[in-house]
Design a protein around this motif. Structure first.
Motif, short mmCIF file in Angstrom:
data_model
loop_
_atom_site.label_atom_id
_atom_site.label_comp_id
_atom_site.label_asym_id
_atom_site.label_seq_id
_atom_site.Cartn_x
_atom_site.Cartn_y
_atom_site.Cartn_z
N THR A 107 0.83 -1.20 0.00
CA THR A 107 0.00 0.00 0.00
C THR A 107 0.87 1.25 0.00
O THR A 107 1.83 1.35 0.75
CB THR A 107 -0.91 0.02 1.25
OG1 THR A 107 -1.67 -1.16 1.30
CG2 THR A 107 -1.82 1.23 1.25
N SER A 108 0.54 2.21 -0.84
CA SER A 108 1.21 3.50 -0.83
C SER A 108 0.34 4.47 -0.03
O SER A 108 -0.81 4.72 -0.39
CB SER A 108 1.39 4.00 -2.26
OG SER A 108 2.04 5.24 -2.25
N LEU A 109 0.87 4.98 1.07
CA LEU A 109 0.07 5.85 1.94
C LEU A 109 -0.06 7.27 1.43
O LEU A 109 -1.07 7.92 1.64
CB LEU A 109 0.66 5.88 3.35
CG LEU A 109 0.58 4.62 4.18
CD1 LEU A 109 1.06 4.89 5.59
CD2 LEU A 109 -0.83 4.05 4.21
N ILE A 110 0.99 7.76 0.80
CA ILE A 110 0.97 9.14 0.30
C ILE A 110 1.49 9.17 -1.13
O ILE A 110 2.25 8.30 -1.54
CB ILE A 110 1.79 10.10 1.21
CG1 ILE A 110 3.25 9.68 1.28
CG2 ILE A 110 1.18 10.18 2.60
CD1 ILE A 110 4.15 10.66 2.05
N LYS A 159 -3.73 5.41 10.42
CA LYS A 159 -3.56 3.96 10.54
C LYS A 159 -3.21 3.54 11.97
O LYS A 159 -3.00 2.37 12.24
CB LYS A 159 -2.45 3.47 9.60
CG LYS A 159 -2.73 3.69 8.14
CD LYS A 159 -3.71 2.68 7.64
CE LYS A 159 -3.78 2.67 6.12
NZ LYS A 159 -4.69 1.65 5.66
N ASN A 160 -3.11 4.53 12.87
CA ASN A 160 -2.72 4.30 14.26
C ASN A 160 -1.32 3.70 14.35
O ASN A 160 -1.05 2.83 15.19
CB ASN A 160 -3.74 3.44 15.00
CG ASN A 160 -3.61 3.56 16.51
OD1 ASN A 160 -3.08 4.53 17.01
ND2 ASN A 160 -4.07 2.55 17.22
N LYS A 161 -0.43 4.14 13.49
CA LYS A 161 0.94 3.62 13.45
C LYS A 161 1.99 4.71 13.67
O LYS A 161 3.17 4.46 13.53
CB LYS A 161 1.21 2.91 12.11
CG LYS A 161 0.30 1.75 11.81
CD LYS A 161 0.54 0.60 12.77
CE LYS A 161 -0.32 -0.60 12.47
NZ LYS A 161 -1.62 -0.57 13.13
N SER A 173 7.68 5.74 -0.08
CA SER A 173 7.38 7.17 -0.20
C SER A 173 8.65 8.02 -0.29
O SER A 173 8.58 9.24 -0.12
CB SER A 173 6.52 7.64 0.98
OG SER A 173 7.29 7.65 2.17
N ILE A 174 9.79 7.39 -0.56
CA ILE A 174 11.02 8.16 -0.69
C ILE A 174 11.63 7.91 -2.08
O ILE A 174 11.35 6.91 -2.72
CB ILE A 174 12.05 7.84 0.43
CG1 ILE A 174 12.48 6.38 0.40
CG2 ILE A 174 11.48 8.21 1.79
CD1 ILE A 174 13.54 6.02 1.44
N SER A 175 12.45 8.85 -2.51
CA SER A 175 13.08 8.75 -3.84
C SER A 175 14.01 7.55 -3.90
O SER A 175 14.46 7.03 -2.87
CB SER A 175 13.86 10.03 -4.16
OG SER A 175 14.99 10.12 -3.30
#
Length: 116
Positions: free
Chosen positions: A32-35, A59-61, A98-100
């Motif tokens: 899953t990609s969150l952002i 997500k409570n994480k 989510s990082i390059s």
């Protein structure tokens, strides 16, 4: 592990409340990609950090990155310790997606989401 121990472990994990940081919903997968924004470096860190923090909070994480959900808290319970490891791995993959690519190579061998 005996069948009885295994079934009690499964039952324990199944009884985790959705408010517990160790609870994983079926949609909480490592793929899953969150952002949608990718961290490039200092030029977009504040926006990326805010977006990721909000997503992890939903997500409570968030406790896995701010240090409030620590592994040693569960040291006395092997089942919960294993669940913490699993949740930490999911959070790590969310961060890594989510990082390059350049930053990814420097973080891929990290073991703790709060360190990354």
């Amino acid at each position: 592990m005996s069948d009885t121990e295994e079934s009690s472990s499964v039952t324990l994990i199944n009884k985790l409340d959705f408010r517990d940081p160790l609870y994983l919903h079926a949609s909480d997968t490592s793929g899953t990609s969150l952002i949608s924004i990718k961290l490039k470096g200092t030029e977009n860190y504040s926006v990326w950090s805010r977006a990721l923090t909000l997503a992890l909070n939903t997500k409570n994480k968030k406790g896995f990155i701010d240090g409030t959900c620590e592994r040693n808290t569960y040291a006395d319970d092997e089942v919960l310790l294993n669940q913490w490891d699993r949740c930490n791995a999911v959070v790590l993959t969310w961060i890594l997606t989510s990082i390059s690519d350049e930053l990814y190579l420097g973080q891929i061998f990290s073991n703790d989401a709060s360190v990354v």
